[in-house]
Design a protein around this motif. Structure first.
Motif, PDB file in Angstrom:
ATOM      1  N   HIS A 116      13.592  38.004 -26.839  1.00  0.00           N
ATOM      2  CA  HIS A 116      12.165  38.254 -26.684  1.00  0.00           C
ATOM      3  C   HIS A 116      11.458  36.936 -26.956  1.00  0.00           C
ATOM      4  N   GLY A 117      10.288  36.739 -26.356  1.00  0.00           N
ATOM      5  CA  GLY A 117       9.592  35.482 -26.567  1.00  0.00           C
ATOM      6  C   GLY A 117       8.122  35.578 -26.239  1.00  0.00           C
ATOM      7  N   GLU A 118       7.439  34.467 -26.450  1.00  0.00           N
ATOM      8  CA  GLU A 118       6.009  34.395 -26.169  1.00  0.00           C
ATOM      9  C   GLU A 118       5.741  33.256 -25.196  1.00  0.00           C
ATOM     10  N   VAL A 119       4.691  33.413 -24.396  1.00  0.00           N
ATOM     11  CA  VAL A 119       4.347  32.422 -23.382  1.00  0.00           C
ATOM     12  C   VAL A 119       3.722  31.201 -24.055  1.00  0.00           C
ATOM     13  N   VAL A 120       4.142  30.019 -23.598  1.00  0.00           N
ATOM     14  CA  VAL A 120       3.544  28.762 -24.046  1.00  0.00           C
ATOM     15  C   VAL A 120       3.228  27.923 -22.806  1.00  0.00           C
ATOM     16  N   VAL A 121       2.331  26.965 -22.956  1.00  0.00           N
ATOM     17  CA  VAL A 121       2.015  26.036 -21.877  1.00  0.00           C
ATOM     18  C   VAL A 121       2.399  24.641 -22.353  1.00  0.00           C
ATOM     19  N   VAL A 122       3.242  23.972 -21.560  1.00  0.00           N
ATOM     20  CA  VAL A 122       3.698  22.625 -21.883  1.00  0.00           C
ATOM     21  C   VAL A 122       3.485  21.765 -20.648  1.00  0.00           C
ATOM     22  N   ASN A 123       2.668  20.720 -20.774  1.00  0.00           N
ATOM     23  CA  ASN A 123       2.368  19.831 -19.646  1.00  0.00           C
ATOM     24  C   ASN A 123       1.915  20.611 -18.412  1.00  0.00           C
ATOM     25  N   ASP A 124       0.989  21.502 -18.606  1.00  0.00           N
ATOM     26  CA  ASP A 124       0.419  22.318 -17.528  1.00  0.00           C
ATOM     27  C   ASP A 124       1.431  23.226 -16.835  1.00  0.00           C
ATOM     28  N   ARG A 129       8.689  30.578 -25.574  1.00  0.00           N
ATOM     29  CA  ARG A 129       9.262  30.263 -26.891  1.00  0.00           C
ATOM     30  C   ARG A 129       9.985  31.522 -27.355  1.00  0.00           C
ATOM     31  N   LEU A 130      11.282  31.403 -27.580  1.00  0.00           N
ATOM     32  CA  LEU A 130      12.062  32.553 -28.008  1.00  0.00           C
ATOM     33  C   LEU A 130      11.708  32.903 -29.443  1.00  0.00           C
TER      34      LEU A 130
END
Length: 144
Positions: A116-124, A129-130
């Motif tokens: 399970h994880g959550e959404v992240v934004v990296v360099n657009d 992220r687990l």
């Protein structure tokens, strides 16, 4: 007519071959599950639940499978709708999902839930992220 067309097909023999193959496959699957349970130990002590992977004492060559492609997918949520409603969808339509905002996403590898994880934004770009990884023991139990 060719020689193959003249010979009758032995359907009973084919059925016996398939039955034998399925029986052998079930035995192999049971052996693999037992080996996997035995492999997740450290100094002959079982690992506590959720502790992650460890290599078994005997050297296992994983190089043969490291280049095998797998499909990884993240699922935000699901929804069941009728075909009538599906055909009425157009740009700007909103489909309600079965998850609440802020709930973790499911991470699947070849259609098998692994984390399970959550959404992240990296360099657009979106990433994930687990937050919780399903233990190998639990994944093996789901195969049985």
């Amino acid at each position: 007519m060719s020689e193959l067309e003249d010979e009758p097909i032995d359907t009973a023999g084919i059925a016996d071959d398939w039955a034998a193959a399925l029986t052998a496959q079930q035995g192999v699957a049971a052996d693999m599950a037992a080996q996997a349970d035995a492999a997740f130990t450290v100094d002959d002590q079982p690992l506590p639940p959720g502790s992650g992977l460890s290599l078994p004492k005997n050297d296992v060559n994983l190089d043969v499978i490291l280049d095998v492609p797998v499909t990884i997918a993240m699922e935000i949520g699901r929804s069941k709708i009728s075909i009538r409603n599906l055909l009425q969808l157009n740009q700007g339509s909103v489909v309600e999902l079965d998850r609440l905002a802020g709930e973790p996403l499911d991470v699947f590898v070849n259609s098998c839930l692994i984390a399970h994880g959550e959404v992240v934004v990296v360099n657009d770009k979106f990433g994930i992220r687990l937050t919780d990884v399903i233990s190998p023991t639990e994944r093996i139990k789901k195969l049985k």
